[in-house]
Design a protein around this motif. Structure first.
Motif, short mmCIF file in Angstrom:
data_model
loop_
_atom_site.label_atom_id
_atom_site.label_comp_id
_atom_site.label_asym_id
_atom_site.label_seq_id
_atom_site.Cartn_x
_atom_site.Cartn_y
_atom_site.Cartn_z
N PRO A 285 -32.36 23.47 -24.10
CA PRO A 285 -31.29 23.82 -23.16
C PRO A 285 -31.70 23.57 -21.71
CG PRO A 285 -31.55 25.53 -24.80
CD PRO A 285 -32.66 24.56 -25.01
N LEU A 286 -32.97 23.80 -21.41
CA LEU A 286 -33.45 23.62 -20.04
C LEU A 286 -33.44 22.15 -19.65
CD1 LEU A 286 -34.30 25.86 -18.18
CD2 LEU A 286 -36.68 25.21 -18.55
N PHE B 150 -21.94 27.62 -22.79
CA PHE B 150 -21.86 27.94 -24.20
C PHE B 150 -21.66 29.44 -24.37
CE2 PHE B 150 -24.61 28.14 -28.32
CZ PHE B 150 -23.47 28.30 -29.09
N GLY C 86 -25.98 35.68 -26.24
CA GLY C 86 -25.37 35.36 -24.94
C GLY C 86 -25.74 36.34 -23.85
N LEU C 87 -25.98 37.58 -24.23
CA LEU C 87 -26.27 38.60 -23.24
C LEU C 87 -27.44 39.44 -23.73
CD1 LEU C 87 -22.60 39.87 -22.74
CD2 LEU C 87 -23.85 38.46 -21.13
N ASP D 239 -27.90 41.81 -14.00
CA ASP D 239 -29.02 41.08 -14.59
C ASP D 239 -28.55 40.09 -15.65
OD1 ASP D 239 -30.56 42.49 -12.91
OD2 ASP D 239 -31.96 43.25 -14.41
N ASN D 240 -27.45 40.41 -16.33
CA ASN D 240 -26.92 39.50 -17.32
C ASN D 240 -26.23 38.30 -16.68
OD1 ASN D 240 -27.17 40.05 -20.26
ND2 ASN D 240 -26.64 42.10 -19.55
N MET E 258 -27.14 37.01 -14.10
CA MET E 258 -28.23 36.23 -13.53
C MET E 258 -28.93 35.36 -14.58
SD MET E 258 -30.95 38.14 -11.13
CE MET E 258 -31.66 39.14 -12.40
N LEU E 259 -28.68 35.64 -15.88
CA LEU E 259 -29.45 35.01 -16.95
C LEU E 259 -29.58 33.49 -16.82
CD1 LEU E 259 -28.51 36.66 -20.35
CD2 LEU E 259 -30.80 36.17 -19.56
N ARG E 260 -28.50 32.85 -16.48
CA ARG E 260 -28.52 31.39 -16.43
C ARG E 260 -29.08 30.84 -15.13
NH1 ARG E 260 -27.29 27.98 -20.80
NH2 ARG E 260 -25.34 28.57 -21.77
N TYR F 199 -31.26 32.67 -12.82
CA TYR F 199 -32.32 33.44 -12.14
C TYR F 199 -33.42 32.55 -11.58
CZ TYR F 199 -35.68 32.68 -15.84
OH TYR F 199 -36.56 32.09 -16.71
N ASN F 200 -33.54 31.36 -12.14
CA ASN F 200 -34.66 30.50 -11.75
C ASN F 200 -34.33 29.55 -10.62
OD1 ASN F 200 -37.32 30.22 -12.12
ND2 ASN F 200 -37.19 29.36 -14.18
N LYS F 201 -33.08 29.62 -10.13
CA LYS F 201 -32.70 28.73 -9.03
C LYS F 201 -33.24 29.30 -7.72
CE LYS F 201 -29.00 26.29 -11.13
NZ LYS F 201 -28.17 27.08 -12.05
N ARG G 127 -19.40 34.62 -16.80
CA ARG G 127 -20.63 33.99 -16.35
C ARG G 127 -20.65 32.51 -16.70
NH1 ARG G 127 -25.46 35.65 -19.65
NH2 ARG G 127 -24.80 33.87 -20.89
N GLU G 128 -20.27 32.18 -17.90
CA GLU G 128 -20.34 30.80 -18.33
C GLU G 128 -19.36 29.92 -17.54
OE1 GLU G 128 -22.65 29.39 -20.62
OE2 GLU G 128 -23.45 31.30 -19.95
N ARG H 235 -39.38 36.91 -10.89
CA ARG H 235 -38.76 36.10 -11.95
C ARG H 235 -39.52 36.23 -13.25
NH1 ARG H 235 -37.23 30.83 -8.35
NH2 ARG H 235 -35.66 31.96 -7.24
N TYR I 270 -38.70 39.39 -14.98
CA TYR I 270 -37.38 39.27 -15.61
C TYR I 270 -37.49 38.51 -16.93
CZ TYR I 270 -32.41 37.94 -15.88
OH TYR I 270 -31.12 37.74 -16.27
N TYR J 285 -31.71 30.70 -25.76
CA TYR J 285 -30.38 30.30 -25.31
C TYR J 285 -30.39 29.86 -23.85
CZ TYR J 285 -25.62 31.46 -23.63
OH TYR J 285 -24.40 31.47 -23.02
N GLY K 239 -32.94 28.65 -22.42
CA GLY K 239 -33.91 27.57 -22.27
C GLY K 239 -35.28 28.03 -21.81
#
Lengths: 522, 367
Positions: free
Chosen positions: A337-338, A349, A358-359, A367-368, A370-372, A374-376, A424-425, B231, B234, B248, B250
């Motif tokens: 996915p990454l 998705f 999904g959560l 925090d949920n 942020m899941l997709r 958080y790394n930006k 979120r999606e 991060r 988290y 999911y 990644g």
């Protein structure tokens, strides 16, 4: 042979069984059903038609709100599986309940409270006796972890026979079996029937119903819509019973604007851990600006298909994404996915398992959200300000009912959980949006909120994939519908011109049945 | 249609999961549990000693707050226990059941002692301490990395694996205490660098253990920030809650497991350093003194929140001191102090049940 049974008292009779779950529609609504000794009854119905609930009531796992259960003409009250067993009812669940490191016999005698010393040798002999009587193939000393799925099922069946069950309930016993194993099982079931046992089998495979059972009871949305004698019916009639009458939902649907291929899937195949093929040679194209529906009975490969595209499941074949800006073709196959995200593919998705995938149930809405993402951004620390704003926005725009944005999502109701996930999606402004059962368990209002969101995405040019179970919704929401049956595509139809009966036929089409298959493509 | 007669009564007591509980109510339950525990342990102590229970409580408090020496001793115990607890916390937040902290502490201590013995007179003190720090952190990290590596790649059971690593560490310490024993063959190392104090952590403000305590306090804050606001923290939480979700989005579950266990082990290794170079100035099989296991309780009681661990480690350290004091004052053997500690911890852990669940009694049947 049903003639011979007439005039006798049925082995099991249900009268007006009703069961309601808190906050949900009635799972069983005034159901009547009966089965005689020496008879096989099929219970047929779509997902969510209440089959499993009904069987659980018979097996003493659930207690009905209303209704009566009669065994051999006498009314009984069943509070626990133990009570059911006392009345000689045995249930074989879809998911086996066996202990891996025990042998077959040990599993079979486990939980029997007989007085005195346990004589294993005698138990083994008894197991062998039962096996020869009905023609089971079983090694009583073999450990469960060394067994194949069909052997495990054999152990489960012998387990209830060992306890003296006269009424057997099998919950989708063939879902995990190969055609050869299925045939073997059917022969055994026929032998049991001739021995005077009453057998109830739950299934949604029509050809099995027709080849095995004496009578068929069809459930639809928790109601008993008909009971027919197998010899007097055919696939078409059963399908019509099963899918029910068309219900108008009045979901908005616009014509796709400027559809262009966005996602190409070619010859996708996939095997599960047991080595069974769950996807066979799947090919289709999803266009931009359309809602592409996927229909099929549960477990036909829907989950594997979406996860295969999202990079969560190893598959063979091709998945190609066509970039809307550059027109460049990007290969998504064998990518995580990454990596897909890094390719610049905005693929969202909404998985079937909301809280498990999904959560994160124990995390707050913020925090949920942020899941997709958080790394930006830069640095080693989390930036919660943007997700907090987004959480506020989702709560406000989708009318999420929650005490606050720091509430763990597991405390929200199903519909609100789904709103957070879909919100979120969609916030990631996807070019492909895949959703699996997005309205499952949601009330009418929440469902329409989700339909509207999907429609908005479609109008914005997103390619939307919608896996659904309610045929009425699929017919009114989608532009095209792909039908899966046992991991194969049995048809891709235009949702505006097709009928419910046609979908039902494609969904239950026996893939071994050559005539039916060519019919479907015609 | 007639309703089915429910011939069977529903059970008298239902256990129902609470959907939510206010913070003050949760703390009320906890405080009530401690109070109840004190009453029960008072009764037990009275039955055994026939002393006035109030006097017994006084002795418990006296054990910690009686003299400044006792108080500092308690603080030092608290700091060491807290340090190991901090070590296990990242792993536990990830639901990686690292019960190998004992071994990770010991191996860190052994690495530190080895540097002190082998390089004590060869390196300048500052360089020596630097080498010791690196060696201890690395030793602890490696000890934790090995089970993590097997778990991440072949899904081995980390509980058994980390547990067994403890025994290896204990045997290694046994071997080296024999090899380096002073005098030869005594099986004891004795105080290392007794005259030169090479590699001893400096004493600040005249207080023997103050440096240890400060280091652990700083570490507590650092870990809190790391787990709650970074991060990586988290990611640890996501992997712990649901590996499926991690996949999911990644996230490489493998990478997170390995990285987190390196951190977990390194903190445990640091505890070894603080114990050997900052406290005992020697090493033996008993250097970790079971803290690797007590730490699990400390961390769990605090729900893996480093700040709350300040409180829970205080509680344990305080109880240990207090019950030891009871034993000496009333001439009982040490087992008695374990009984008292056991009773109190039983009640505290039991209180969590009443925070998670509530009991509902059967309502009177409507006529």
């Amino acid at each position: 042979m049903t003639k011979a049974q007439q005039g006798k008292v049925p082995a099991l009779r249900l009268e007006g069984i009703t069961k309601e779950f808190v906050g949900k529609v009635k799972a069983n609504d005034n159901i009547n059903l009966s089965v005689d000794h020496g008879q096989i009854l099929s219970v047929l119905g779509e997902n969510g038609s209440g089959k499993t609930t009904l069987m659980n009531i018979i097996a003493g796992i659930y207690f009905p709100d209303h209704g009566h259960i009669y065994i051999d003409g006498e009314e009984v009250v069943m509070r626990s599986p133990k009570d059911a067993l006392r009345h000689n009812i045995g249930m074989i669940h879809q998911h086996f309940k066996l202990i891996d490191i025990f042998s077959a016999t040990e599993n079979i005698v486990l939980g029997l409270d007989e007085k005195g010393r346990l004589d294993m040798k005698q138990c083994v002999n008894r197991v062998k006796e039962i096996a020869t009587q009905y023609g089971f193939e079983i090694d009583p000393e073999k450990k469960i972890y060394e067994m194949s799925v069909s052997e495990k099922q054999t152990v489960e069946i012998i387990k209830v026979l060992y306890r003296g069950a006269d009424i057997l309930i099998l919950d989708e016993p063939t879902a995990v079996l190969t055609p050869q194993e299925t045939e073997k099982l059917f022969n055994i079931l026929r032998k049991m029937r001739d021995d005077g046992k009453a057998i109830i089998i739950i299934t949604h495979k029509l050809h099995e119903v027709l080849s095995l059972s004496d009578r068929v009871t069809v459930l639809c949305k928790g109601r008993n819509v008909g009971t027919v004698t197998t010899a007097e019916t055919n696939e078409t009639e059963l399908t019509e019973f099963m899918v029910g009458k068309k219900v108008m939902l009045n979901i908005n649907r616009t014509m796709p604007r400027d559809p262009k291929p966005r996602l190409l899937v070619k010859n996708l195949s996939c095997k599960d851990v047991e080595g069974l093929e769950v996807l066979k040679d799947i090919s289709f194209t999803v266009n931009s600006g359309e809602i592409f529906g996927i229909a099929g009975v549960a477990g036909s490969g829907q989950r594997e298909l979406l996860e295969g595209i999202a990079g969560l499941q190893k598959c063979e074949g091709e998945v190609v994404y066509l970039d809307p800006k550059t027109g460049e073709a990007k290969d998504l196959q064998k990518k995580t996915p990454l990596q897909i995200q890094e390719l610049g593919v905005r693929l969202s998705f909404v998985p079937e398992d909301r809280l498990g995938m999904g959560l994160v149930g124990n995390m707050s809405i913020v925090d949920n959200v942020m899941l997709r993402s958080y790394n930006k951004g830069k640095g080693i620390f989390l930036h919660r300000s943007a997700p907090t704003e987004l959480a506020d926005k989702i709560i406000k725009e989708l009318e999420v009912v929650t005490p606050g944005k720091s509430t763990p999502v597991r405390r929200l109701s199903g519909g609100n959980v789904q709103k957070v996930l879909v919100g979120r999606e969609i916030a990631a402004s996807p070019t492909v949006l895949m959703t699996a059962y997005p309205v499952r368990g949601l009330d009418i209002n929440a469902s329409y909120t989700i339909y509207n969101l999907l429609n908005k995405q479609k109008e914005g040019g997103t390619a939307v994939v919608f896996v659904g179970e309610d045929l009425d919704v699929l017919l009114e929401l989608c532009d095209r519908i792909l039908v899966l049956c046992s991991g194969k595509v049995t048809g891709i139809v235009d949702a505006r011109t097709t009928t419910k009966a046609e979908l039902g036929r494609l969904m239950t089409q026996n893939t071994n049945d050559k005539d039916g298959a060519s019919d479907g493509q015609g | 249609m007639a309703k089915v007669e429910h011939k069977v009564k529903e059970p008298l007591i239902h256990i129902v999961k609470r959907s939510r509980i206010t913070i003050w109510k949760a703390w009320l339950i906890r405080i009530a549990a401690v109070a109840l525990a004190l009453v029960v342990s008072g009764i037990v102590a009275y039955l055994v000693t026939s002393e006035n229970p109030l006097r017994i409580y006084a002795v418990i408090i006296d054990g910690t707050f009686g003299t400044s020496r006792r108080f500092w001793g308690m603080l030092q115990n608290l700091a060491m226990l807290l340090c190991v607890s901090l070590g296990v916390t990242p792993a536990f937040r990830m639901r990686f059941w690292n019960i190998g902290a004992e071994g990770q502490v010991l191996i860190g201590g052994l690495a530190c002692a080895a540097c002190m013995i082998l390089f004590g007179d060869k390196l300048p003190n500052a360089v020596l301490i630097l080498v010791m720090i690196i060696a201890s952190l690395a030793a602890g990290a490696i000890w934790a990395f090995i089970p993590a590596f097997f778990r991440a790649n072949w899904n081995t059971n980390e509980t058994l694996f980390t547990l067994m690593m403890n025994y290896i560490a204990i045997q290694l310490v046994s071997f080296f205490t024999y090899k380096w024993s002073v005098p030869k063959g005594s099986g004891q190392i004795g105080v290392i660098n007794r005259t030169t104090h090479a590699g001893w952590l400096p004493v600040i403000a005249g207080k023997n253990h103050l440096l240890n305590i400060i280091i652990v306090l700083v570490l507590t804050l650092v870990l809190y920030v790391y787990l709650w606001y970074s991060r990586q923290g988290y990611e640890i939480a996501v992997v712990g809650e649901s590996e499926n979700t991690a996949r999911y989005i990644g996230l490489s579950v493998k990478k997170v497991i390995l990285r987190t266990m390196l951190i977990s082990g390194a903190v445990c290794g640091l505890t070894g350093l603080l114990l050997v170079a900052g406290t005992d100035h020697t090493i033996s099989r008993e250097t970790a003194a079971g803290r690797g296991f007590t730490a699990i309780m400390v961390a769990w009681l605090a729900k893996f929140n480093p700040l709350v661990m300040l409180l829970t480690s205080f509680l344990i350290a305080f109880l240990e001191k207090g019950s030891t004091e009871i034993s000496t004052t009333f001439g009982l053997n040490e087992s008695f102090s374990d009984i008292i500690t056991g009773i109190i911890i039983f009640f505290i852990i039991g209180s969590e049940f009443f925070i998670q669940y509530q009991l509902k009694f059967r309502e009177k049947e409507e006529k």
